[in-house]
Design a protein around this motif. Structure first.
Motif, PDB file in Angstrom:
ATOM      1  N   MET A   1     -42.009  41.440 -69.696  1.00 29.72           N
ATOM      2  CA  MET A   1     -43.270  40.762 -69.485  1.00 29.72           C
ATOM      3  C   MET A   1     -44.377  41.587 -70.126  1.00 29.72           C
ATOM      4  O   MET A   1     -44.548  42.759 -69.820  1.00 29.72           O
ATOM      5  CB  MET A   1     -43.512  40.602 -67.990  1.00 29.72           C
ATOM      6  N   ASN A   2     -45.112  40.980 -71.019  1.00 29.01           N
ATOM      7  CA  ASN A   2     -46.208  41.668 -71.695  1.00 29.01           C
ATOM      8  C   ASN A   2     -47.493  41.502 -70.901  1.00 29.01           C
ATOM      9  O   ASN A   2     -47.890  40.382 -70.594  1.00 29.01           O
ATOM     10  CB  ASN A   2     -46.412  41.098 -73.102  1.00 29.01           C
ATOM     11  N   PRO A   3     -48.148  42.617 -70.576  1.00 23.55           N
ATOM     12  CA  PRO A   3     -49.419  42.502 -69.847  1.00 23.55           C
ATOM     13  C   PRO A   3     -50.502  41.922 -70.755  1.00 23.55           C
ATOM     14  O   PRO A   3     -50.480  42.113 -71.975  1.00 23.55           O
ATOM     15  CB  PRO A   3     -49.737  43.938 -69.453  1.00 23.55           C
ATOM     16  N   ILE A   4     -51.425  41.215 -70.142  1.00 24.34           N
ATOM     17  CA  ILE A   4     -52.558  40.664 -70.884  1.00 24.34           C
ATOM     18  C   ILE A   4     -53.523  41.802 -71.172  1.00 24.34           C
ATOM     19  O   ILE A   4     -53.909  42.527 -70.263  1.00 24.34           O
ATOM     20  CB  ILE A   4     -53.256  39.554 -70.078  1.00 24.34           C
ATOM     21  N   PRO A   5     -53.903  41.984 -72.428  1.00 29.35           N
ATOM     22  CA  PRO A   5     -54.810  43.098 -72.744  1.00 29.35           C
ATOM     23  C   PRO A   5     -56.198  42.842 -72.159  1.00 29.35           C
ATOM     24  O   PRO A   5     -56.640  41.695 -72.047  1.00 29.35           O
ATOM     25  CB  PRO A   5     -54.845  43.091 -74.270  1.00 29.35           C
ATOM     26  N   PRO A   6     -56.891  43.906 -71.776  1.00 27.75           N
ATOM     27  CA  PRO A   6     -58.243  43.740 -71.244  1.00 27.75           C
ATOM     28  C   PRO A   6     -59.176  43.176 -72.311  1.00 27.75           C
ATOM     29  O   PRO A   6     -59.009  43.433 -73.500  1.00 27.75           O
ATOM     30  CB  PRO A   6     -58.663  45.156 -70.842  1.00 27.75           C
ATOM     31  N   THR A   7     -60.132  42.396 -71.874  1.00 26.64           N
ATOM     32  CA  THR A   7     -61.107  41.810 -72.790  1.00 26.64           C
ATOM     33  C   THR A   7     -62.510  42.139 -72.314  1.00 26.64           C
ATOM     34  O   THR A   7     -62.730  42.458 -71.138  1.00 26.64           O
ATOM     35  CB  THR A   7     -60.965  40.281 -72.864  1.00 26.64           C
ATOM     36  N   GLN A   8     -63.448  42.067 -73.218  1.00 25.46           N
ATOM     37  CA  GLN A   8     -64.859  42.277 -72.891  1.00 25.46           C
ATOM     38  C   GLN A   8     -65.336  41.099 -72.043  1.00 25.46           C
ATOM     39  O   GLN A   8     -65.143  39.949 -72.412  1.00 25.46           O
ATOM     40  CB  GLN A   8     -65.682  42.377 -74.176  1.00 25.46           C
ATOM     41  N   LEU A   9     -65.929  41.388 -70.928  1.00 25.88           N
ATOM     42  CA  LEU A   9     -66.386  40.341 -70.020  1.00 25.88           C
ATOM     43  C   LEU A   9     -67.782  39.887 -70.401  1.00 25.88           C
ATOM     44  O   LEU A   9     -68.676  40.709 -70.577  1.00 25.88           O
ATOM     45  CB  LEU A   9     -66.379  40.868 -68.585  1.00 25.88           C
ATOM     46  N   ASP A  10     -67.981  38.596 -70.518  1.00 25.62           N
ATOM     47  CA  ASP A  10     -69.288  38.018 -70.780  1.00 25.62           C
ATOM     48  C   ASP A  10     -69.703  37.229 -69.544  1.00 25.62           C
ATOM     49  O   ASP A  10     -69.136  36.165 -69.280  1.00 25.62           O
ATOM     50  CB  ASP A  10     -69.243  37.112 -72.004  1.00 25.62           C
ATOM     51  N   PRO A  11     -70.672  37.711 -68.765  1.00 29.74           N
ATOM     52  CA  PRO A  11     -71.039  37.025 -67.522  1.00 29.74           C
ATOM     53  C   PRO A  11     -71.622  35.626 -67.741  1.00 29.74           C
ATOM     54  O   PRO A  11     -71.644  34.827 -66.820  1.00 29.74           O
ATOM     55  CB  PRO A  11     -72.064  37.951 -66.869  1.00 29.74           C
ATOM     56  N   PRO A  15     -65.435  31.983 -66.672  1.00 35.13           N
ATOM     57  CA  PRO A  15     -65.208  30.816 -65.814  1.00 35.13           C
ATOM     58  C   PRO A  15     -65.544  31.128 -64.354  1.00 35.13           C
ATOM     59  O   PRO A  15     -65.244  32.213 -63.858  1.00 35.13           O
ATOM     60  CB  PRO A  15     -63.712  30.539 -65.973  1.00 35.13           C
ATOM     61  N   LEU A  16     -66.162  30.169 -63.702  1.00 40.51           N
ATOM     62  CA  LEU A  16     -66.534  30.352 -62.303  1.00 40.51           C
ATOM     63  C   LEU A  16     -65.570  29.637 -61.365  1.00 40.51           C
ATOM     64  O   LEU A  16     -65.877  29.414 -60.197  1.00 40.51           O
ATOM     65  CB  LEU A  16     -67.964  29.851 -62.067  1.00 40.51           C
ATOM     66  N   SER A  17     -64.420  29.276 -61.875  1.00 43.81           N
ATOM     67  CA  SER A  17     -63.401  28.664 -61.032  1.00 43.81           C
ATOM     68  C   SER A  17     -62.100  29.403 -61.244  1.00 43.81           C
ATOM     69  O   SER A  17     -61.934  30.141 -62.224  1.00 43.81           O
ATOM     70  CB  SER A  17     -63.243  27.177 -61.389  1.00 43.81           C
ATOM     71  N   GLY A  18     -61.189  29.206 -60.336  1.00 42.08           N
ATOM     72  CA  GLY A  18     -59.912  29.900 -60.446  1.00 42.08           C
ATOM     73  C   GLY A  18     -60.041  31.344 -60.006  1.00 42.08           C
ATOM     74  O   GLY A  18     -61.055  31.754 -59.451  1.00 42.08           O
ATOM     75  N   LEU A  19     -59.035  32.106 -60.253  1.00 46.37           N
ATOM     76  CA  LEU A  19     -59.003  33.509 -59.866  1.00 46.37           C
ATOM     77  C   LEU A  19     -59.419  34.376 -61.047  1.00 46.37           C
ATOM     78  O   LEU A  19     -58.833  34.276 -62.129  1.00 46.37           O
ATOM     79  CB  LEU A  19     -57.588  33.892 -59.411  1.00 46.37           C
ATOM     80  N   GLN A  20     -60.421  35.186 -60.845  1.00 53.41           N
ATOM     81  CA  GLN A  20     -60.898  36.099 -61.880  1.00 53.41           C
ATOM     82  C   GLN A  20     -60.889  37.506 -61.293  1.00 53.41           C
ATOM     83  O   GLN A  20     -61.349  37.712 -60.170  1.00 53.41           O
ATOM     84  CB  GLN A  20     -62.327  35.742 -62.320  1.00 53.41           C
ATOM     85  N   VAL A  21     -60.388  38.463 -62.024  1.00 53.66           N
ATOM     86  CA  VAL A  21     -60.347  39.850 -61.570  1.00 53.66           C
ATOM     87  C   VAL A  21     -61.233  40.674 -62.486  1.00 53.66           C
ATOM     88  O   VAL A  21     -61.115  40.603 -63.710  1.00 53.66           O
ATOM     89  CB  VAL A  21     -58.901  40.403 -61.601  1.00 53.66           C
ATOM     90  N   ILE A  22     -62.136  41.432 -61.858  1.00 57.47           N
ATOM     91  CA  ILE A  22     -62.995  42.337 -62.615  1.00 57.47           C
ATOM     92  C   ILE A  22     -62.601  43.750 -62.215  1.00 57.47           C
ATOM     93  O   ILE A  22     -62.719  44.133 -61.058  1.00 57.47           O
ATOM     94  CB  ILE A  22     -64.495  42.099 -62.307  1.00 57.47           C
ATOM     95  N   GLU A  23     -62.103  44.506 -63.169  1.00 54.96           N
ATOM     96  CA  GLU A  23     -61.710  45.885 -62.927  1.00 54.96           C
ATOM     97  C   GLU A  23     -62.436  46.754 -63.937  1.00 54.96           C
ATOM     98  O   GLU A  23     -62.381  46.491 -65.138  1.00 54.96           O
ATOM     99  CB  GLU A  23     -60.203  46.031 -63.097  1.00 54.96           C
ATOM    100  N   THR A  28     -70.042  51.124 -65.341  1.00 54.83           N
ATOM    101  CA  THR A  28     -69.791  50.218 -66.464  1.00 54.83           C
ATOM    102  C   THR A  28     -70.490  48.871 -66.324  1.00 54.83           C
ATOM    103  O   THR A  28     -70.321  47.998 -67.172  1.00 54.83           O
ATOM    104  CB  THR A  28     -68.282  49.976 -66.648  1.00 54.83           C
ATOM    105  N   GLY A  29     -71.242  48.666 -65.247  1.00 57.99           N
ATOM    106  CA  GLY A  29     -72.007  47.435 -65.098  1.00 57.99           C
ATOM    107  C   GLY A  29     -71.405  46.387 -64.185  1.00 57.99           C
ATOM    108  O   GLY A  29     -71.721  45.206 -64.306  1.00 57.99           O
ATOM    109  N   LYS A  30     -70.535  46.800 -63.256  1.00 59.23           N
ATOM    110  CA  LYS A  30     -69.936  45.825 -62.342  1.00 59.23           C
ATOM    111  C   LYS A  30     -71.000  45.134 -61.496  1.00 59.23           C
ATOM    112  O   LYS A  30     -70.971  43.910 -61.345  1.00 59.23           O
ATOM    113  CB  LYS A  30     -68.918  46.506 -61.411  1.00 59.23           C
ATOM    114  N   THR A  31     -71.937  45.885 -60.957  1.00 59.19           N
ATOM    115  CA  THR A  31     -72.971  45.297 -60.110  1.00 59.19           C
ATOM    116  C   THR A  31     -73.858  44.362 -60.916  1.00 59.19           C
ATOM    117  O   THR A  31     -74.196  43.270 -60.460  1.00 59.19           O
ATOM    118  CB  THR A  31     -73.813  46.405 -59.434  1.00 59.19           C
TER     119      THR A  31
END
Length: 157
Positions: A1-11, A15-23, A28-31
Protein backbone atom coordinates in the motif's frame (compact mmCIF):
# COMPACT_ATOMS: atom_id res chain seq x y z
CA UNK A 1 0.00 0.00 0.00
CA UNK A 2 1.49 3.31 -1.08
CA UNK A 3 0.92 6.19 1.33
CA UNK A 4 -0.55 9.38 -0.09
CA UNK A 5 2.18 12.02 -0.19
CA UNK A 6 1.58 15.17 1.85
CA UNK A 7 0.31 18.17 -0.08
CA UNK A 8 0.30 21.90 0.54
CA UNK A 9 -2.96 22.83 2.22
CA UNK A 10 -4.96 25.71 0.78
CA UNK A 11 -7.62 26.83 3.30
CA UNK A 12 -9.61 28.52 0.52
CA UNK A 13 -10.09 25.36 -1.55
CA UNK A 14 -9.88 22.56 1.03
CA UNK A 15 -13.10 20.52 0.93
CA UNK A 16 -15.37 21.21 3.88
CA UNK A 17 -17.06 17.83 3.74
CA UNK A 18 -15.84 14.36 4.42
CA UNK A 19 -12.89 13.52 6.60
CA UNK A 20 -9.90 15.85 6.40
CA UNK A 21 -6.74 15.42 8.47
CA UNK A 22 -4.41 18.32 9.15
CA UNK A 23 -1.03 17.27 10.49
CA UNK A 24 1.74 19.81 10.92
CA UNK A 25 4.63 20.74 13.15
CA UNK A 26 4.57 23.62 15.61
CA UNK A 27 4.67 27.07 14.06
CA UNK A 28 3.44 26.02 10.63
CA UNK A 29 0.10 27.84 10.69
CA UNK A 30 -2.38 25.26 11.99
CA UNK A 31 -4.29 27.85 14.02
CA UNK A 32 -4.36 30.27 11.07
CA UNK A 33 -5.68 27.48 8.84
CA UNK A 34 -8.32 26.35 11.33
CA UNK A 35 -9.53 29.93 11.75
CA UNK A 36 -9.71 30.33 7.96
CA UNK A 37 -11.71 27.11 7.62
CA UNK A 38 -14.00 28.31 10.40
CA UNK A 39 -14.69 31.55 8.49
CA UNK A 40 -15.56 29.52 5.40
CA UNK A 41 -17.94 27.30 7.39
CA UNK A 42 -19.69 30.36 8.84
CA UNK A 43 -20.16 31.76 5.34
CA UNK A 44 -21.10 28.42 3.79
CA UNK A 45 -18.29 29.00 1.30
CA UNK A 46 -17.99 26.40 -1.40
CA UNK A 47 -21.31 24.73 -0.58
CA UNK A 48 -23.41 26.24 -3.37
CA UNK A 49 -25.56 23.56 -4.90
CA UNK A 50 -24.33 20.95 -2.40
CA UNK A 51 -27.15 21.37 0.12
CA UNK A 52 -24.84 22.31 3.01
CA UNK A 53 -25.96 25.41 4.88
CA UNK A 54 -23.76 28.06 6.40
CA UNK A 55 -23.11 27.30 10.06
CA UNK A 56 -22.88 29.26 13.30
CA UNK A 57 -20.36 28.65 16.13
CA UNK A 58 -22.50 26.24 18.19
CA UNK A 59 -22.85 24.03 15.09
CA UNK A 60 -19.11 23.70 14.40
CA UNK A 61 -17.13 21.25 16.53
CA UNK A 62 -13.39 21.88 16.91
CA UNK A 63 -11.24 19.64 19.11
CA UNK A 64 -7.67 20.06 20.19
CA UNK A 65 -5.35 18.52 22.77
CA UNK A 66 -4.75 21.06 25.55
CA UNK A 67 -6.74 23.63 27.51
CA UNK A 68 -4.25 26.32 26.46
CA UNK A 69 -4.68 25.43 22.79
CA UNK A 70 -8.47 25.51 23.20
CA UNK A 71 -8.38 28.98 24.71
CA UNK A 72 -5.96 30.30 22.09
CA UNK A 73 -7.98 28.80 19.25
CA UNK A 74 -11.23 30.30 20.54
CA UNK A 75 -9.62 33.76 20.77
CA UNK A 76 -7.97 33.50 17.35
CA UNK A 77 -11.17 32.33 15.65
CA UNK A 78 -13.14 35.17 17.26
CA UNK A 79 -10.51 37.67 16.08
CA UNK A 80 -10.46 36.18 12.57
CA UNK A 81 -14.26 36.35 12.28
CA UNK A 82 -14.25 40.00 13.37
CA UNK A 83 -11.37 40.80 11.01
CA UNK A 84 -13.19 39.13 8.10
CA UNK A 85 -16.42 40.98 8.95
CA UNK A 86 -14.55 44.30 8.94
CA UNK A 87 -12.95 43.47 5.61
CA UNK A 88 -16.26 42.49 3.98
CA UNK A 89 -17.79 45.79 5.24
CA UNK A 90 -14.91 47.84 3.88
CA UNK A 91 -14.93 48.99 0.30
CA UNK A 92 -11.65 50.89 0.35
CA UNK A 93 -8.63 51.11 2.69
CA UNK A 94 -8.91 47.81 4.54
CA UNK A 95 -8.39 45.95 1.27
CA UNK A 96 -4.69 46.75 1.23
CA UNK A 97 -4.32 45.50 4.82
CA UNK A 98 -6.09 42.17 4.34
CA UNK A 99 -4.08 39.01 3.76
CA UNK A 100 -4.34 36.99 0.56
CA UNK A 101 -6.84 34.53 2.07
CA UNK A 102 -9.38 37.26 2.89
CA UNK A 103 -8.82 38.97 -0.45
CA UNK A 104 -9.46 35.73 -2.37
CA UNK A 105 -12.42 34.82 -0.16
CA UNK A 106 -14.13 38.17 -0.71
CA UNK A 107 -13.45 38.00 -4.46
CA UNK A 108 -15.29 34.68 -4.58
CA UNK A 109 -18.52 36.48 -3.59
CA UNK A 110 -20.60 38.94 -5.57
CA UNK A 111 -20.03 42.48 -4.19
CA UNK A 112 -23.79 42.70 -3.63
CA UNK A 113 -23.43 39.89 -1.03
CA UNK A 114 -20.53 41.44 0.91
CA UNK A 115 -22.80 43.26 3.36
CA UNK A 116 -24.70 40.06 4.22
CA UNK A 117 -21.40 38.20 4.61
CA UNK A 118 -20.10 40.91 6.94
CA UNK A 119 -23.25 40.74 9.05
CA UNK A 120 -23.06 36.94 9.34
CA UNK A 121 -19.36 37.03 10.26
CA UNK A 122 -19.94 39.74 12.85
CA UNK A 123 -22.80 37.77 14.41
CA UNK A 124 -20.62 34.65 14.56
CA UNK A 125 -17.79 36.60 16.22
CA UNK A 126 -20.21 37.79 18.90
CA UNK A 127 -21.49 34.22 19.36
CA UNK A 128 -18.07 32.69 20.04
CA UNK A 129 -18.75 32.25 23.76
CA UNK A 130 -21.05 29.40 22.73
CA UNK A 131 -18.61 27.92 20.24
CA UNK A 132 -18.04 24.18 20.42
CA UNK A 133 -14.26 24.31 20.85
CA UNK A 134 -13.07 21.67 23.30
CA UNK A 135 -10.17 19.51 24.31
CA UNK A 136 -10.73 15.90 23.34
CA UNK A 137 -11.14 14.87 26.99
CA UNK A 138 -13.42 17.86 27.70
CA UNK A 139 -15.74 16.99 24.82
CA UNK A 140 -15.79 13.31 25.80
CA UNK A 141 -16.64 14.20 29.39
CA UNK A 142 -19.39 16.54 28.26
CA UNK A 143 -20.94 13.87 26.01
CA UNK A 144 -20.84 11.28 28.82
CA UNK A 145 -22.62 13.70 31.18
CA UNK A 146 -25.14 14.80 28.55
CA UNK A 147 -25.95 11.22 27.60
CA UNK A 148 -25.44 9.55 30.98
CA UNK A 149 -28.50 7.32 30.68
CA UNK A 150 -27.71 6.28 27.11
CA UNK A 151 -24.09 5.54 27.92
CA UNK A 152 -24.87 3.87 31.28
CA UNK A 153 -22.23 6.04 32.92
CA UNK A 154 -22.27 7.95 36.18
CA UNK A 155 -23.37 11.60 36.29
CA UNK A 156 -20.22 12.52 38.20
CA UNK A 157 -16.89 10.87 37.47
Amino acid sequence: MNPIPPTQLDPLTMPLSGLQVIEASAGTGKTFTLAALYVRLVLGHGSAGQGRPALYPPQILVMTFTDAATSELRDRVRHRLAEAAHYFKSLDGAASQADSFLQALRQSYDPADWSACAQRLDMAAQWMDDAAIFTIHGWSSRMLKTHAFDSASLFQQ
